[in-house]
Design a protein around this motif. Structure first.
Motif, mmCIF file in Angstrom:
data_model
loop_
_atom_site.group_PDB
_atom_site.id
_atom_site.type_symbol
_atom_site.label_atom_id
_atom_site.label_comp_id
_atom_site.label_asym_id
_atom_site.label_seq_id
_atom_site.Cartn_x
_atom_site.Cartn_y
_atom_site.Cartn_z
ATOM 1 N N LEU A 1 0.844 -1.192 0.000
ATOM 2 C CA LEU A 1 0.000 0.000 0.000
ATOM 3 C C LEU A 1 0.872 1.232 0.000
ATOM 4 N N VAL A 2 0.503 2.220 -0.793
ATOM 5 C CA VAL A 2 1.243 3.476 -0.751
ATOM 6 C C VAL A 2 0.307 4.609 -0.341
ATOM 7 N N ALA A 3 0.883 5.604 0.321
ATOM 8 C CA ALA A 3 0.172 6.850 0.609
ATOM 9 C C ALA A 3 0.673 7.869 -0.409
ATOM 10 N N VAL A 4 -0.272 8.590 -1.016
ATOM 11 C CA VAL A 4 0.085 9.514 -2.098
ATOM 12 C C VAL A 4 -0.435 10.906 -1.766
ATOM 13 N N GLU A 5 0.405 11.892 -1.970
ATOM 14 C CA GLU A 5 -0.004 13.289 -1.795
ATOM 15 C C GLU A 5 0.563 14.084 -2.964
ATOM 16 N N ASP A 6 -0.266 14.830 -3.646
ATOM 17 C CA ASP A 6 0.168 15.605 -4.815
ATOM 18 C C ASP A 6 0.930 14.727 -5.812
ATOM 19 N N ASP A 7 0.394 13.557 -6.071
ATOM 20 C CA ASP A 7 0.984 12.612 -7.031
ATOM 21 C C ASP A 7 2.361 12.094 -6.626
ATOM 22 N N VAL A 8 2.740 12.266 -5.372
ATOM 23 C CA VAL A 8 4.041 11.784 -4.902
ATOM 24 C C VAL A 8 3.806 10.730 -3.821
ATOM 25 N N ILE A 9 4.539 9.638 -3.917
ATOM 26 C CA ILE A 9 4.444 8.598 -2.886
ATOM 27 C C ILE A 9 5.172 9.083 -1.635
ATOM 28 N N ILE A 10 4.441 9.117 -0.527
ATOM 29 C CA ILE A 10 5.032 9.630 0.715
ATOM 30 C C ILE A 10 5.005 8.598 1.849
ATOM 31 N N GLY A 11 4.476 7.427 1.562
ATOM 32 C CA GLY A 11 4.462 6.385 2.583
ATOM 33 C C GLY A 11 4.196 5.037 1.951
ATOM 34 N N HIS A 12 4.596 4.001 2.664
ATOM 35 C CA HIS A 12 4.439 2.645 2.123
ATOM 36 C C HIS A 12 4.368 1.635 3.259
ATOM 37 N N VAL A 13 3.578 0.594 3.059
ATOM 38 C CA VAL A 13 3.587 -0.552 3.968
ATOM 39 C C VAL A 13 3.398 -1.816 3.145
ATOM 40 N N ALA A 14 4.052 -2.884 3.597
ATOM 41 C CA ALA A 14 3.927 -4.169 2.911
ATOM 42 C C ALA A 14 3.490 -5.254 3.892
ATOM 43 N N LEU A 15 2.806 -6.243 3.354
ATOM 44 C CA LEU A 15 2.448 -7.450 4.099
ATOM 45 C C LEU A 15 2.947 -8.648 3.309
ATOM 46 N N SER A 16 3.466 -9.636 4.015
ATOM 47 C CA SER A 16 3.892 -10.870 3.359
ATOM 48 C C SER A 16 3.535 -12.054 4.258
ATOM 49 N N PRO A 17 3.369 -13.233 3.681
ATOM 50 C CA PRO A 17 3.034 -14.385 4.517
ATOM 51 C C PRO A 17 4.205 -14.779 5.411
#
Ligand SMILES: CC(C)(COP(=O)(O)OP(=O)(O)OC[C@H]1O[C@@H](n2cnc3c(N)ncnc32)[C@H](O)[C@@H]1OP(=O)(O)O)[C@@H](O)C(=O)NCCC(=O)NCCS
Length: 127
Positions: A11-27
């Motif tokens: 998942l990414v967080a986007v502000e003004d078309d710029v990625i400003i955050g990220h989280v991942a999940l894996s098994p």
């Protein structure tokens, strides 16, 4: 991890078309666990955009997605001072490597709590 089919959620967080955050999940595999468990991480928010709840929204959304897919729970390695607000707890019966660690935490979503050795995807051991 994506190429290996091990990225359950990115998942990414986007502000003004710029990625400003990220989280991942894996098994993850947990020695004595029932149901599907996942590892949350990495989690990151751009330094200039922190303390505005973006990290919390990423974690909350990732957990909501896990609940929706009927996951048994989620583990992570991180600072308990940050993650306890989401309900994550540590348990010496849950282990990563040789020792129990307060940094290894879990959130049970359904079924029973997991105990035993936690193994992440081998990509986490690379490098
Ligand atoms: C951890 C991180 C994702 C939080 O993102 P964020 O968008 O600032 O998070 P939120 O706005 O939801 O929460 C901020 C709160 O968490 C606190 N916090 C952040 N990191 C913390 C930590 N390691 N221990 C305790 N509290 C922490 C902040 O002090 C702030 O507290 P406040 O609400 O009382 O002001 C961000 O600081 C980051 O990218 N850090 C570097 C990467 C990292 O450490 N990732 C986690 C790896 S396990």
């Amino acid at each position: 991890m994506r190429a290996a089919g091990a990225l359950s959620l990115s998942l990414v967080a986007v502000e003004d078309d710029v990625i400003i955050g990220h989280v991942a999940l894996s098994p993850v595999v947990i020695q004595d666990a029932v149901g599907d468990w996942f590892g949350l991480g990495p989690l990151s928010v751009e330094p200039g955009r922190r303390r505005r709840g973006i990290g919390a929204r990423l974690v909350d959304t990732a957990i909501a997605r896990l609940r929706a897919r009927g996951a048994a729970g989620c583990v992570l390695l991180g600072d308990p001072a940050y993650y306890r607000r989401f309900g994550f707890v540590s348990d010496p019966a849950l282990r990563y490597g040789d020792e129990a660690s307060p940094y290894l935490q879990y959130l049970r979503l359904s079924g029973r709590a997991a105990k035993g050795q936690v193994s992440y995807h081998p990509a986490f051991d690379a490098g």
